[in-house]
Design a protein around this motif. Structure first.
Motif, PDB file in Angstrom:
ATOM      1  N   ARG A   1     -41.516  15.494 -39.507  1.00 33.20           N
ATOM      2  CA  ARG A   1     -40.336  16.326 -39.719  1.00 33.20           C
ATOM      3  C   ARG A   1     -40.671  17.798 -39.495  1.00 33.20           C
ATOM      4  O   ARG A   1     -41.634  18.322 -40.035  1.00 33.20           O
ATOM      5  N   SER A   2     -39.790  18.428 -38.713  1.00 35.06           N
ATOM      6  CA  SER A   2     -40.093  19.802 -38.304  1.00 35.06           C
ATOM      7  C   SER A   2     -38.957  20.769 -38.567  1.00 35.06           C
ATOM      8  O   SER A   2     -38.960  21.885 -38.063  1.00 35.06           O
ATOM      9  N   GLY A   3     -37.958  20.285 -39.289  1.00 37.06           N
ATOM     10  CA  GLY A   3     -36.873  21.191 -39.628  1.00 37.06           C
ATOM     11  C   GLY A   3     -35.991  21.479 -38.447  1.00 37.06           C
ATOM     12  O   GLY A   3     -35.518  20.594 -37.760  1.00 37.06           O
ATOM     13  N   SER A   4     -35.773  22.735 -38.138  1.00 33.72           N
ATOM     14  CA  SER A   4     -34.794  23.140 -37.118  1.00 33.72           C
ATOM     15  C   SER A   4     -35.483  23.479 -35.801  1.00 33.72           C
ATOM     16  O   SER A   4     -35.430  24.598 -35.329  1.00 33.72           O
ATOM     17  N   SER A   5     -36.162  22.502 -35.210  1.00 32.95           N
ATOM     18  CA  SER A   5     -36.791  22.736 -33.910  1.00 32.95           C
ATOM     19  C   SER A   5     -35.726  22.952 -32.852  1.00 32.95           C
ATOM     20  O   SER A   5     -34.662  22.343 -32.886  1.00 32.95           O
ATOM     21  N   ALA A   6     -36.038  23.794 -31.897  1.00 33.78           N
ATOM     22  CA  ALA A   6     -35.119  23.980 -30.774  1.00 33.78           C
ATOM     23  C   ALA A   6     -35.142  22.723 -29.909  1.00 33.78           C
ATOM     24  O   ALA A   6     -36.196  22.161 -29.637  1.00 33.78           O
ATOM     25  N   VAL A   7     -33.979  22.298 -29.525  1.00 30.83           N
ATOM     26  CA  VAL A   7     -33.877  21.077 -28.740  1.00 30.83           C
ATOM     27  C   VAL A   7     -33.532  21.452 -27.310  1.00 30.83           C
ATOM     28  O   VAL A   7     -32.541  22.121 -27.051  1.00 30.83           O
ATOM     29  N   SER A   8     -34.368  21.012 -26.355  1.00 30.41           N
ATOM     30  CA  SER A   8     -34.109  21.272 -24.940  1.00 30.41           C
ATOM     31  C   SER A   8     -33.747  19.963 -24.262  1.00 30.41           C
ATOM     32  O   SER A   8     -34.178  18.902 -24.661  1.00 30.41           O
ATOM     33  N   ARG A   9     -32.933  20.062 -23.217  1.00 30.07           N
ATOM     34  CA  ARG A   9     -32.483  18.869 -22.507  1.00 30.07           C
ATOM     35  C   ARG A   9     -32.698  19.068 -21.014  1.00 30.07           C
ATOM     36  O   ARG A   9     -32.580  20.168 -20.480  1.00 30.07           O
ATOM     37  N   SER A  10     -33.026  18.007 -20.345  1.00 28.08           N
ATOM     38  CA  SER A  10     -33.153  18.008 -18.888  1.00 28.08           C
ATOM     39  C   SER A  10     -32.690  16.652 -18.400  1.00 28.08           C
ATOM     40  O   SER A  10     -32.431  15.742 -19.182  1.00 28.08           O
ATOM     41  N   ALA A  11     -32.622  16.522 -17.091  1.00 28.91           N
ATOM     42  CA  ALA A  11     -32.221  15.226 -16.537  1.00 28.91           C
ATOM     43  C   ALA A  11     -33.198  14.137 -16.960  1.00 28.91           C
ATOM     44  O   ALA A  11     -32.803  13.011 -17.281  1.00 28.91           O
ATOM     45  N   THR A  12     -34.477  14.474 -16.994  1.00 29.85           N
ATOM     46  CA  THR A  12     -35.483  13.480 -17.383  1.00 29.85           C
ATOM     47  C   THR A  12     -35.322  13.078 -18.835  1.00 29.85           C
ATOM     48  O   THR A  12     -35.336  11.884 -19.172  1.00 29.85           O
ATOM     49  N   THR A  13     -35.183  14.066 -19.711  1.00 25.98           N
ATOM     50  CA  THR A  13     -35.053  13.731 -21.128  1.00 25.98           C
ATOM     51  C   THR A  13     -33.743  13.007 -21.406  1.00 25.98           C
ATOM     52  O   THR A  13     -33.691  12.108 -22.253  1.00 25.98           O
ATOM     53  N   ASP A  14     -32.680  13.363 -20.699  1.00 24.98           N
ATOM     54  CA  ASP A  14     -31.423  12.636 -20.868  1.00 24.98           C
ATOM     55  C   ASP A  14     -31.597  11.167 -20.486  1.00 24.98           C
ATOM     56  O   ASP A  14     -31.064  10.270 -21.138  1.00 24.98           O
ATOM     57  N   ARG A  15     -32.359  10.948 -19.426  1.00 27.32           N
ATOM     58  CA  ARG A  15     -32.591   9.561 -18.994  1.00 27.32           C
ATOM     59  C   ARG A  15     -33.404   8.811 -20.037  1.00 27.32           C
ATOM     60  O   ARG A  15     -33.112   7.646 -20.359  1.00 27.32           O
TER      61      ARG A  15
END
Length: 724
Positions: A17-31
């Motif tokens: 658990r890391s609390g409020s980590s920034a979440v990034s998205r890309s085509a790869t991660t979406d897949r």
């Protein structure tokens, strides 16, 4: 009771658990997130299966835990690529359903677990991964028996295109076939892979991706470390790909490369996924009996669901809290559906269970058979014809009538068959439709099963009846079960020609004279034709082809070797065993009757017809009226005809060239008993023996003398000694 793997996931992700980590998205991660959802669904379906079993509502607990990376294999394919799946392919099925849309795969699987009648593929007859609208062909046996069919499907896609006939699969489709590392050792798997490579070696297009999900153990038997790679990585003609099944990202990249290679080159490839098996073989498996606790828990680190969650967290696509929330949300969805589905109704009668089988037979019986045609090609030979010539002409007519028909087997093309039955057919329709195969009966029957489901009408030859037995499961376990376990949504029309029975002179012995048909008689839902006269043989071949095309029937066509070239019936030179090409159809399940005698009814088939007609003439010389009933169809047995002619005389002799034990005569006598026949009925059959070489064969085979002797006992009402 919570499963250790479930607790392990919660503990490990919870510790991140890391609390409020920034979440990034890309085509790869979406897949990867899409595939992760399929992994989560598969995991909770496995947990739900254990729960359903614990409350007495579930019937299947072989799960996919540890194999959830196969979601990425589905992700690398198209939803129109036909798939024949291993029983640990839950995540593949869920991802395929997401791609295809229009279905609720969670509900599909749960309904299968509880054997609900609403389950969309088998209708409550088995737990399968299958849907017609998702191009997933249901498999119920996973010890490699589906691999020959997969080869047949892959062969048939480009062949259908070449012939210009419709196929349910796109012309550029890739066939996917998954199986385990233990199954990879089965002769059926090795034969299928050899057939695929052998075909590709000759330049035959065969777009097939074998996927071996190698978890290192088959129930309790370990696969030697490195064995799969050692056996397949260097196989010439089989492109090899390998990925770590705990790394979803790697599996996706590798599966994409493998499927692209197959789609581009139209050749077979082997995708080796190094997986892990979690939660044992099945719910009833006490894994601790053969694996130590430390070994079991060490595998948890390779849990693909856990590894994917970690990858998503490390790459900023999810927080640990998000991963846990998704995990628990999927649990709630699955278990909520499981509570509802646990109450669904099951099949409640034999009629409901057997409906796909009885419906098919009823459809065949109620559909008028198309008669033979009189096209010039079908009547090339001037009448009269021998049995071999009549079958040859009928095969040509089938090939002309159905452009999707293909004929294949050992020696059937250039040679024209060992007995010349297929002579000239190659020249008539060309090598795309008449061709030789490898010398492997499993491959031949698997090709037929795969071709039938892919838009073709396969006519396969098994060279001798004795050769069938090493491959009978391709009929029993694969072809014959498909309509049953798919509720007739999938069908594999096929005609299997087999040179059968004994009495072959000058070239015999056990493997060329075999009278054992018990392995066929007990298979539900197949048609077994056994012609003896040339005109019947031709018309029955046409009837089988029609039953296959119109109703998806699996038809076995037993051709008596000893009668192939017979011309005479009573005396040398009388020509009375020959006949002209037929002009009328023969209906499936109807007998042919010779004579109207009122003293004795002889019920027989195959070589027994010729012998019985000769014996009938001898009996008639002493004023004994005989009628000979040629049943012609071993399945469905013409029970109404048998009963009618039995009652006409009150005395029945069953003349059975097959063995006393397991022979056809058993079924005839049982049918008469079930019908309440109260007359005299006796049987004369061949001995319970293998057939030896030379004249010694006549010591154990049915003979005309034994028929005459048995007839006398029936006419005299003797109660003992009626069987040979």
């Amino acid at each position: 009771m919570a499963e250790p793997i479930d607790e392990h996931f919660l503990d490990r992700i919870g510790s991140l658990r890391s609390g409020s980590s920034a979440v990034s998205r890309s085509a790869t991660t979406d897949r990867i997130l899409e595939l992760f959802d399929a992994q989560l669904g598969s995991r909770h379906l496995d947990l739900a299966a254990r729960w359903l079993r614990s409350i007495g509502r579930g019937f299947y607990t072989i799960g996919s835990a540890g194999h959830e990376s196969n979601a990425a294999v589905a992700g690398a394919l198209r939803p129109t690529d036909p798939a024949l799946l291993h029983y640990r392919s839950g995540a593949f099925y869920l991802e395929r359903a997401r791609q295809g849309g229009g279905s609720d795969p969670i509900r599909d699987v749960l309904e299968g677990l509880v054997a609900a009648t609403s389950e969309p593929m088998s209708g409550g007859r088995h737990k399968v991964f299958g849907r017609a609208d998702l191009a997933v062909i249901p498999q119920t046996s996973t010890i490699a028996s589906h691999l020959p069919r997969a080869v047949g499907v892959a062969f048939s896609i480009p062949r259908a295109k070449k012939l210009g006939v419709p196929s349910p699969w796109p012309a550029d489709a890739v066939v996917i076939c998954s199986f385990g590392d233990a199954s990879a050792n089965h002769s059926t798997a090795l034969g299928a892979i050899n057939t695929a490579v052998h075909s590709a070696y000759q330049g035959v297009p065969l777009p097939l991706l074998f996927v071996c999900e190698d978890n290192g153990i088959g129930i309790s038997v370990r696969t030697p470390e490195g064995w799969i790679a050692s056996n397949f990585a260097e196989r010439r003609g089989l492109e090899y790909f390998c990925a770590d099944g705990s790394d979803l990202h790697e599996v996706l990249a590798t599966a994409t490369a493998a499927s692209t290679w197959v789609r581009t080159h139209r050749k077979p490839a082997f995708l080796h996924l190094r997986t892990v098996r979690l939660m044992g073989h099945a719910g009833s498996d006490v894994e601790s009996a053969y694996r130590g606790a430390s070994e079991i828990s060490a595998d948890y680190a390779r849990d693909p669901v856990l590894c994917t969650a970690r990858w998503l967290i490390e790459n900023g696509a999810l927080t640990a809290e998000d991963a846990l929330e998704r995990y628990e949300a999927k649990r709630a969805l699955v278990i909520g559906a499981a509570h509802e589905i646990a109450e669904l109704p099951h099949l409640g009668s034999a009629a409901e269970v057997m409906k796909p089988l009885t419906e098919m037979m009823r459809d065949i019986a109620s559909t008028p058979q198309p008669g033979p045609t009189s096209t010039p090609a079908a009547t090339v030979a001037v009448a009269p014809l021998t049995l071999a010539q009549a079958v040859n002409r009928a095969l040509l007519e089938v090939l002309e009538r159905y452009p999707q028909a293909v004929l294949f087997g050992e020696d059937v093309a250039r040679k024209g068959g060992v007995y010349g039955v297929t002579r000239g057919l190659l020249d008539s329709v060309g090598p795309a439709r008449v061709f030789d195969t490898v010398l492997d009966e499993q491959a031949i029957l698997g090709l037929a099963a795969g071709a039938g489901i892919s838009g073709l009408l396969p006519i396969a030859e098994i060279q001798y009846l004795a050769y069938l037995h090493n491959a009978a499961d391709q009929i029993r376990g694969e072809a014959a079960t498909l309509q049953f376990f798919s509720n007739r949504q999938y069908r594999n029309p096929m005609v299997v020609r087999i040179a059968a029975y004994g009495y072959q002179k000058g070239f015999g012995g056990h493997f060329h004279n075999d009278n054992a048909v018990a392995a066929l008689r007990d298979i539900p839902g197949i048609v077994i034709a056994s012609p003896s006269r040339p005109d019947d043989a031709a018309a029955m071949m046409l009837a089988c082809a029609d039953a296959a095309v119109s109703h998806g029937a699996v038809c076995i066509f037993l051709e008596p070797i000893a009668l192939y070239h017979s011309k005479d019936l009573y005396e040398d030179g009388d020509g009375e065993w020959m006949s002209s090409y037929p002009t009328e159809p023969v209906e499936v399940g109807h007998a042919r009757v010779y004579g109207e005698g009122n003293d004795l009814t002889i019920v027989t088939f195959g070589n027994g017809v010729r012998m019985s007609l000769r014996c009938a003439r001898e009996l008639e010389r002493v004023d004994i009226g005989v009628r000979v009933v040629d049943i012609r169809w071993i399945a469905p047995l013409p029970i109404a005809d048998i009963e009618h002619h039995a009652r006409a005389t009150g005395r029945v002799l069953v003349v059975d060239e097959t063995r006393s034990t397991g022979g056809v005569g058993e079924g005839v006598i049982a049918a008469l008993a079930d019908a309440g026949f109260d007359g005299i009925v006796r049987r004369v059959a061949s001995k319970d023996s293998f057939i030896p070489l030379g004249d010694a064969a006549l010591e154990v085979l049915l003979s005309e003398d034994s028929i005459i002797d048995a007839s006398g006992r029936v006419l005299d009402g003797v109660d003992e000694g009626g069987e040979q």
